[in-house]
Each structure stands twice: as C-alpha cells, then as structure tokens.
Enzyme design. Structure first.
Site, PDB file in Angstrom:
ATOM      1  N   LYS A  76       0.998  -1.191   0.235  1.00 28.88           N
ATOM      2  CA  LYS A  76       0.110  -0.399   0.036  1.00 28.88           C
ATOM      3  C   LYS A  76       0.730   1.098  -0.231  1.00 28.88           C
ATOM      4  O   LYS A  76       0.387   2.508  -0.417  1.00 28.88           O
ATOM      5  CB  LYS A  76      -0.756  -0.225   1.194  1.00 28.88           C
ATOM      6  CG  LYS A  76      -1.911  -1.018   1.239  1.00 28.88           C
ATOM      7  CD  LYS A  76      -2.875  -1.253   2.145  1.00 28.88           C
ATOM      8  CE  LYS A  76      -2.461  -0.591   3.722  1.00 28.88           C
ATOM      9  NZ  LYS A  76      -1.367  -2.662   3.928  1.00 28.88           N
TER      10      LYS A  76
ATOM     11  N   ARG B 236     -10.526   0.851   9.629  1.00 28.07           N
ATOM     12  CA  ARG B 236     -10.141  -0.522   9.787  1.00 28.07           C
ATOM     13  C   ARG B 236     -11.865  -1.462  10.683  1.00 28.07           C
ATOM     14  O   ARG B 236     -11.784  -2.713  10.629  1.00 28.07           O
ATOM     15  CB  ARG B 236      -8.820  -0.251  10.667  1.00 28.07           C
ATOM     16  CG  ARG B 236      -7.836   0.186  10.722  1.00 28.07           C
ATOM     17  CD  ARG B 236      -6.934  -0.338  11.637  1.00 28.07           C
ATOM     18  NE  ARG B 236      -5.442   0.511  11.133  1.00 28.07           N
ATOM     19  CZ  ARG B 236      -4.525  -0.217  10.273  1.00 28.07           C
ATOM     20  NH1 ARG B 236      -4.800  -1.128  11.176  1.00 28.07           N
ATOM     21  NH2 ARG B 236      -3.590   0.283  10.913  1.00 28.07           N
TER      22      ARG B 236
ATOM     23  N   ARG C 230      12.251  -8.611   4.668  1.00 29.64           N
ATOM     24  CA  ARG C 230      12.149  -7.458   4.805  1.00 29.64           C
ATOM     25  C   ARG C 230      12.923  -7.118   5.783  1.00 29.64           C
ATOM     26  O   ARG C 230      13.684  -8.223   7.315  1.00 29.64           O
ATOM     27  CB  ARG C 230      11.001  -6.606   5.760  1.00 29.64           C
ATOM     28  CG  ARG C 230      10.003  -6.031   4.240  1.00 29.64           C
ATOM     29  CD  ARG C 230       9.383  -5.907   4.903  1.00 29.64           C
ATOM     30  NE  ARG C 230       8.041  -5.244   5.930  1.00 29.64           N
ATOM     31  CZ  ARG C 230       7.741  -4.483   6.951  1.00 29.64           C
ATOM     32  NH1 ARG C 230       6.810  -4.401   5.460  1.00 29.64           N
ATOM     33  NH2 ARG C 230       6.975  -4.513   7.950  1.00 29.64           N
TER      34      ARG C 230
ATOM     35  N   ARG D  75      -0.030 -11.288  12.767  1.00 31.65           N
ATOM     36  CA  ARG D  75      -0.265  -9.534  12.531  1.00 31.65           C
ATOM     37  C   ARG D  75      -1.466 -10.249  11.279  1.00 31.65           C
ATOM     38  O   ARG D  75      -3.292  -9.214  11.070  1.00 31.65           O
ATOM     39  CB  ARG D  75       0.851  -9.114  11.664  1.00 31.65           C
ATOM     40  CG  ARG D  75       1.279  -8.046  12.792  1.00 31.65           C
ATOM     41  CD  ARG D  75       2.579  -7.897  12.611  1.00 31.65           C
ATOM     42  NE  ARG D  75       2.397  -6.515  11.614  1.00 31.65           N
ATOM     43  CZ  ARG D  75       3.348  -6.554  10.059  1.00 31.65           C
ATOM     44  NH1 ARG D  75       4.715  -6.830  10.181  1.00 31.65           N
ATOM     45  NH2 ARG D  75       3.175  -5.243   9.657  1.00 31.65           N
TER      46      ARG D  75
ATOM     47  N   ARG E 143      13.861  -6.945  11.948  1.00 29.52           N
ATOM     48  CA  ARG E 143      12.695  -6.506  13.363  1.00 29.52           C
ATOM     49  C   ARG E 143      11.895  -7.100  13.176  1.00 29.52           C
ATOM     50  O   ARG E 143      11.615  -8.270  12.969  1.00 29.52           O
ATOM     51  CB  ARG E 143      11.994  -4.919  12.043  1.00 29.52           C
ATOM     52  CG  ARG E 143      12.618  -4.277  11.766  1.00 29.52           C
ATOM     53  CD  ARG E 143      11.519  -2.875  11.620  1.00 29.52           C
ATOM     54  NE  ARG E 143      10.486  -3.728  10.609  1.00 29.52           N
ATOM     55  CZ  ARG E 143       9.496  -2.436  10.264  1.00 29.52           C
ATOM     56  NH1 ARG E 143       9.303  -1.495  10.492  1.00 29.52           N
ATOM     57  NH2 ARG E 143       8.615  -3.328   8.995  1.00 29.52           N
TER      58      ARG E 143
END
Length: 204
Positions: free
Chosen positions: A16, A87, A121, A161, A150
């Site tokens: 996004k 959301r 990532r 998530r 991370r």
C-alpha cells in the site's frame, strides 16, 4: 486530479505504501495515513482528549479521536490517497459521512506471498533504509552485513498480524464489495506491474 479521493485497502505487506506514493506522484495527490495524521495532529483537542495522551500512555487511540483527526486531515488535503483507515465498520460509516470517495482499491495478495514479503524485509539500523533478502539486496557489502530483521517481521509475529488484520478488516472489504465500490487488484508481481493494473482500473 485535484479533489480526487482514493481509498487504498490491503493487508500488511500488500504494498500500500509503495502504491500510494506512486498514485500521489502521478495524480498530484496528498498521501493521508492514520499514523502520519495522528503524529501530525497529536495535540489536537477532542472531547475525548488529545491523540498524544493515548500515544504516550501506550494505549490504542480510540476510534472517536482517530475519526476526528482523519476528518481534519482529509479536509486539508487537495485530493488524497487514504490508507490505514477504515479498520472497522464503524469507521466505514464515519468515513462515508465525512467525505466522498471516487475509487476504493483493494490490493489482493495471498497469505504465503505476504509472509514471504514481510519476513524477508531487513532494515539498515544506521540509515533506516528497508531492503529485502530476495528482491532488494544492497550492493554495498558493509550495508548487507549490518542489516537486521525487526521483531515484528519474524514469521510467528507476521502470521499473527495477518490473522488480526483479516479478523478486523475483512468485514470492511466485504462491505465495499457488497456496495459495488470495491476495485480488486491482483497485488502480486513487481510494484510497476501492480501500479499499471491500478491505473488501468482507475482510467477505464
């Protein structure tokens, strides 16, 4: 395309942010995201308190506060791409009253592709630049050696998530699908390929 209003939906890892930046550049629009709007308006007074009061306490900012901050950000924008909101269905209802959308675009990417993108990532702790172990490896060996993953990009966290996203946001997707507003875009492939699909859909 001043005053053009695009809502960009999609799960974490769908791209996004990348597509919003491309759309803003092409159509000269402002990028409005929940996080940026809250940080930019953290002192904004609402009847429920300021965003700062919740953020500093480590609490989720209530919908009522988020709604007011987003409405102010959208009003200031000269055309926008909105992402990170709504959301939930209450926020959908609020957004419908606060503004008029021209396009609602959903980036559809399958679960395993999202996991691959997010767990791959890596971030350079010195510059904050993001890379990917498969798609975007830095040429500088010194940079490669100091890259870190991370905690929220570790696989178990990523899957959690995505579960939370689907549980909370699937009703939002379904709502826009039922009203006939949802433009579903295949979010797999290179950023350029996905962007071309979005432009084709917008300009049809």
């Amino acid at each position: 395309m001043a005053d053009y209003h695009i809502l960009l939906l999609g799960p974490p890892g769908a791209g996004k942010g990348t597509q919003a930046a491309k759309l803003c550049e092409k159509y000269d629009l402002d990028h409005v995201s929940t996080g940026d709007a809250l940080r930019a308006n953290k002192e904004m007074e609402t009847e429920y308190g300021t965003p700062r009061s919740f953020m500093e306490a480590g609490e989720l900012v209530p919908d009522e506060v988020v709604n007011e901050v987003l409405a102010a950000a959208l009003e200031e924008a000269n055309g926008y791409v909105l992402d990170g909101y709504p959301r939930n269905l209450d926020q959908v209802e609020y957004l419908d009253e606060a503004t008029e959308l021209d396009d609602v675009i959903f980036l559809d990417v399958d679960r395993e592709t999202l996991v691959e993108r997010l767990t791959g990532r890596r971030v350079d702790p010195e510059t904050g630049e993001n890379y990917h172990v498969e798609f975007d490896i830095p040429e500088d060996e010194a940079v490669r050696e100091r890259l870190i993953q991370r905690e929220d990009d570790e696989e178990d966290v990523v899957r959690e998530r995505l579960e939370v996203y689907e549980e909370n946001t699937e009703p939002v997707i379904q709502q826009y699908r039922e009203t006939g507003e949802l433009i579903e875009i295949d979010g797999t492939g290179t950023p350029e390929e996905v962007f071309d699909r979005i432009i084709d859909a917008i300009e049809e």
